[in-house]
Design an enzyme around this catalytic site. Structure first.
Site: not given
Lengths: 403, 403
Positions: B82, B149, B183, B249
């Site tokens: 986002g 990742n 995160n 969420c």
């Protein structure tokens, strides 16, 4: 030349079939495979395929009571350029019920320094390009687009009609008008229409040097309209077209425009869905990350007679309200009428404020004025009415002390 | 069945040619007619076909001295969700020299409540989808994308190498790293890498209730790193994946994310192109339109040994500087070390601030925490070192009084 044999023709057919397959595949690649279908009812289900899960989560998070209500609202966005296009996209992604878009400009490569439009859309009308993209993003939204200039007589009357009758329920007014235009004339047209109709609207703008912007909430009769105190908004009376003819253009940045669009739509959401506090005026000074807020009363000597009529209507409504001072105070969250700091916004913004906010004033072509700077001719007669109140200064200070 | 006649075959060919023409036309329509070609040198010319005219106008407006310099910079964006996708788009449209994008997630319809990705991209990797769109928007930008990742051992080492060697000039470091992840683990990985490399970076984040966000500028050794005072950033140690598994969420809004991306890129531009004042920390409280700013010193007891080493290096560099207190003060625009207001940010943010800033604390699932709220376990040992200074409070107040 001999006519082709059956074998040759069949070879040609094979080749054409292959080519056709390739072209069709290209289209699939361009379009992708997943197409967003219409959704009858918003769901909170947490699955990757639910485009509303993160919005409906606002209910579980205790921010919004009834997010689904967003579908009942209709909003007119006037000007779908740097701020308006992003504004329309945000509302579309939030699942607004209906959007009415007004603009008469075409997409150009010169717009590519702002978000939303893409180079392949150059040449299309902005409303046409915007509608296409937005429908693909969210087919649940209803669109009405008008590729015209709202300031001509005929168009203005049609524009007024669409504001008056363009609501989500047939022949009801829209819920809000958002001004995202880049010139004085269009702002005045929106102001005139909204004063006549008693229609609440948000004004927005960015300065020609690209490093400041603002939004302003206008409730006819209750808060200052654009004609009450225009210079606080955007002072230039020249539009982009004139500037371009002279080989000059205003600077713009995708950052400033996205921040202004973000502030605008955030306050629209707060107003429509009843959460947080709606800002009556929120400025953005990008050079210093400074964000002035305030509230201005309407000018009792405003040039717009419809503004004066709305002021009388507002006062009558206020007078008719039951006298429960205390209850009213707590219900109307954002009304502070004291002016403890003796702040008079317009008269003081000329030199110091503009300098502090904008840096040194650049050498500008005639007609280009730094936003927030008041033209000298209008300076005198406005000092007596603008009774601005810095709304959040107490809150701000107490919060800072608490930190 | 009789074999087809020549006439029949020719008819088939005619039909196929017609079909092929239609498909090709469809592609033209989808793509539009204008394709943005590469531009060797940025020009200030005010013509519709110049995608840089509005950016180069920043020079004429007196905001930026040398806008063309933007092409020399390389920026790593970690996380293209986002905030990261809009960040990358803004930098692309501004004509940044090079972008390195890192993400391991796929585009989902559940992302459609934020700007940038479109439904037809669902299923593609985010970096792949982003690169394709961004190249079309501005083919002058150089891209490196990594669909992995960064927190696994091998990837982390590769990530460090790209930070160290991914500059615009071969084998030089990038100019900035922008953290746009969702995160705790990924933030810690970026922090570790940047502390080890002495790499300046910006952290960004939005709260799980979608109505607040922040950016923070980390200069290893000079300002507080993520390990020095993590709770001010985003407190949740649970990532989206875990939440989804539990059928929960985080909420998100395109408005908040675009504002945070706007603040982030605006401060990146100010830092790279030397205009205005770079904010060390800028918060956005959407409910009240409140924007806290501050600056935090590094923690002399930070757990990260590379942070401690950078602190020593910074102090050595400072000590080696010629003692010209006065000149330094005017050169370094944004350093105020007094703490006249005795503001201690971390220890006091728990109850009052969180409540004031976020409204009533919602009922949350385990692992979901409102951003800016400090976990109790870490509350004590941080009060002694975080010597936060509300940077702009004096300026703010004097400006308000001037208004």
């Amino acid at each position: 030349m001999a006519s082709p044999t059956v074998a040759e023709l069949q070879q040609t057919i094979e080749k054409l079939r292959e080519e056709l397959k390739n072209e069709k595949q290209k289209i699939e690649e361009i379009k992708g495979t997943t197409k967003r279908t219409r959704i009858t009812q918003m769901s909170s289900e947490v699955v990757d395929s639910n485009p509303y899960s993160r919005l409906m989560a606002l209910k579980r998070m205790g921010i919004v009571d009834d997010y689904e209500k967003i579908r009942d609202f209709s909003i007119a966005v006037v000007g779908v350029g740097g701020v308006g296009s992003v504004t329309a996209e945000m509302l579309t992604r939030c699942g607004i019920g209906k959007l009415l878009l007004f603009d008469y400009d075409k997409v150009e490569l010169a717009n590519m320094n702002r978000l939303f439009y893409q180079p392949h859309q150059a040449g299309l009308s902005k409303v046409e390009a915007a509608e296409k993209t937005l429908r693909e993003i969210n087919p649940d939204v209803e669109f009405e687009v008008y590729n015209y200039n709202i300031t001509t007589m005929d168009n203005f009357n049609h524009f007024m009609d669409r504001i008056r009758l363009g609501g989500k329920v047939k022949d009801t007014p829209v819920d809000l008008v958002l001004s995202c235009v880049d010139n004085f004339e269009a702002r005045m047209a929106i102001n005139t229409a909204c004063n006549e109709l008693g229609q609440s609207w948000f004004e927005s703008g960015v300065s020609e040097n690209a490093v400041s912007g603002h939004i302003q909430f206008v409730i006819p009769g209750d808060t200052s309209c654009f004609a009450c105190a225009p210079p606080l908004v955007v002072a230039t009376q020249t539009d982009e077209k004139t500037l371009k003819r002279e080989g000059v253009c205003a600077a713009s940045l995708p950052t400033t425009m996205a921040v202004v669009a973000g502030f605008l739509v955030q306050n629209v959401l707060k107003y429509l869905l009843h959460f947080g506090q709606v800002s009556y005026y929120l400025g953005y000074n990008a050079l210093q990350d400074f964000f002035p807020t305030m509230r201005m009363k309407p000018n009792p000597h405003c040039d717009d007679t419809h503004c004066l009529r709305q002021q009388r209507l507002f006062q009558e409504r206020e007078a008719a309200k039951p006298k429960q001072e205390f209850t009213e105070e707590t219900e109307e969250e954002v009304v502070h009428d004291e002016n403890e700091w003796k702040i008079e916004l317009v008269s003081e913004t000329t030199e110091d404020e503009a300098k502090a906010a904008e840096g040194d004033k650049p050498q500008l072509t005639e007609g280009v004025t730094v936003a927030y700077t008041k033209p000298a001719a209008q300076a005198e007669d406005s000092t007596d009415f603008v009774n601005a109140t810095e709304m959040s200064i107490d809150d701000l200070m107490s919060q800072m002390k608490q930190l």
